[in-house]
Write a protein that holds these residues in place. Structure first.
Motif, PDB file in Angstrom:
ATOM      1  N   ARG A 146       0.842  -1.209   0.000  1.00 33.82           N
ATOM      2  CA  ARG A 146       0.000   0.000   0.000  1.00 33.82           C
ATOM      3  C   ARG A 146       0.870   1.248   0.000  1.00 33.82           C
ATOM      4  O   ARG A 146       0.498   2.275  -0.547  1.00 33.82           O
ATOM      5  CB  ARG A 146      -0.928  -0.036   1.226  1.00 33.82           C
ATOM      6  N   ARG A 147       2.046   1.137   0.635  1.00 31.22           N
ATOM      7  CA  ARG A 147       3.017   2.234   0.627  1.00 31.22           C
ATOM      8  C   ARG A 147       4.310   1.729  -0.017  1.00 31.22           C
ATOM      9  O   ARG A 147       5.263   1.363   0.683  1.00 31.22           O
ATOM     10  CB  ARG A 147       3.269   2.733   2.055  1.00 31.22           C
ATOM     11  N   PRO A 148       4.343   1.696  -1.331  1.00 35.03           N
ATOM     12  CA  PRO A 148       5.499   1.122  -2.031  1.00 35.03           C
ATOM     13  C   PRO A 148       6.796   1.873  -1.789  1.00 35.03           C
ATOM     14  O   PRO A 148       7.879   1.313  -1.980  1.00 35.03           O
ATOM     15  CB  PRO A 148       5.089   1.198  -3.505  1.00 35.03           C
ATOM     16  N   LYS A 166       2.343  -0.508  -6.341  1.00 35.36           N
ATOM     17  CA  LYS A 166       1.383  -0.060  -5.330  1.00 35.36           C
ATOM     18  C   LYS A 166       0.135  -0.914  -5.429  1.00 35.36           C
ATOM     19  O   LYS A 166      -0.355  -1.198  -6.536  1.00 35.36           O
ATOM     20  CB  LYS A 166       1.033   1.409  -5.544  1.00 35.36           C
ATOM     21  N   ASP A 171      -3.623  -1.824  -3.027  1.00 35.37           N
ATOM     22  CA  ASP A 171      -4.469  -1.763  -1.834  1.00 35.37           C
ATOM     23  C   ASP A 171      -5.439  -2.937  -1.895  1.00 35.37           C
ATOM     24  O   ASP A 171      -6.263  -3.019  -2.816  1.00 35.37           O
ATOM     25  CB  ASP A 171      -5.226  -0.432  -1.800  1.00 35.37           C
TER      26      ASP A 171
END
Length: 233
Positions: free
Chosen positions: A32-34, A47, A49
């Motif tokens: 989600r936070r690459p 990325k 989610d």
């Protein structure tokens, strides 16, 4: 083989990537936070989610197999746990996360399943927990321990159970890996794994060993297909 690792920034996910790379596989690291992943040779960072199906489609496109390492967020990085807090405080964060797990697994796994179906990925491995067992394959004491933990972590069990059922009801070549308690420690490669394996649910297993089992399930254990595998000591 190209392996998409979902939850690549977590304690198991990072080690799954390391193990798969060591075995010569190509990795798609999905997070989600690459930005928290450092690109390196053999790893493509994307990325993704899990609460957004289209996001998962975009993230796993081109993969041969998916390994899901998602779980209740603990707000604790593996580095902090390993370097600063130690296993006791890391365990406290994990316990807290299991009391308030949210729906990341019950909502996320169905989205991953749909994404696999839309992109043509046939094989998926899901990291779960031994607390999902009814304890019948374990010793009497360990079975009672599992029953107790199922009662204590009822919300987390419900969330993971819905996720497991979504996978079981799919037509994918799935493997569910139910791990014992995990710890930040050096892997030993000495662990027990297999369908109905008799393990100690409270016996701490290094994340590295859990990661090794997940990679095996994805790449070299065809007899585990559409089965639930226990892994631990």
């Amino acid at each position: 083989m190209k392996i998409a690792v979902i939850g690549a920034t977590g304690g198991t996910g990072r080690r799954v990537m390391d193990r798969a790379l060591a075995l010569g596989h190509e990795i798609i690291g999905v997070a989600r936070r690459p930005e928290s992943l450092s690109p390196e040779e053999g790893i493509t960072v994307r990325k993704g989610d899990v609460l957004d199906e289209q996001s998962m489609v975009n993230a796993i496109t081109g993969a041969d197999v998916v390994i899901s390492c998602i779980g209740p967020p603990s707000n604790l990085s593996p580095e902090s746990a390993a370097k600063n807090l130690g296993n006791i405080r890391a365990g406290i964060h994990t316990i807290a996360a299991n009391f308030s797990p949210g729906t990341v697994m019950s909502d996320g796994i169905p989205n991953i399943v749909s994404a696999c179906q839309r992109t043509g990925v046939k094989r998926i491995v899901m990291q779960s927990g031994i607390n999902l067992s009814d304890g019948k394959e374990l010793s009497l004491f360990n079975g009672l321990a599992v029953c107790l933990m199922r009662s204590i972590f009822r919300k987390a069990i419900q969330d993971k159970s819905k996720a497991e059922q979504a996978l079981i009801q799919s037509e994918l070549d799935w493997v569910i890996v139910r791990a014992s308690v995990l710890q930040y420690a050096e892997g030993t490669s000495h662990y027990t794994a297999g369908p109905l394996a008799r393990i100690n649910p409270l016996g701490a297993l290094p994340f590295e060993d859990c990661a090794d089992c997940l990679v095996r399930a994805a790449t070299s254990e065809p007899e585990w297909t559409r089965k639930i595998v226990n892994v631990g000591r």
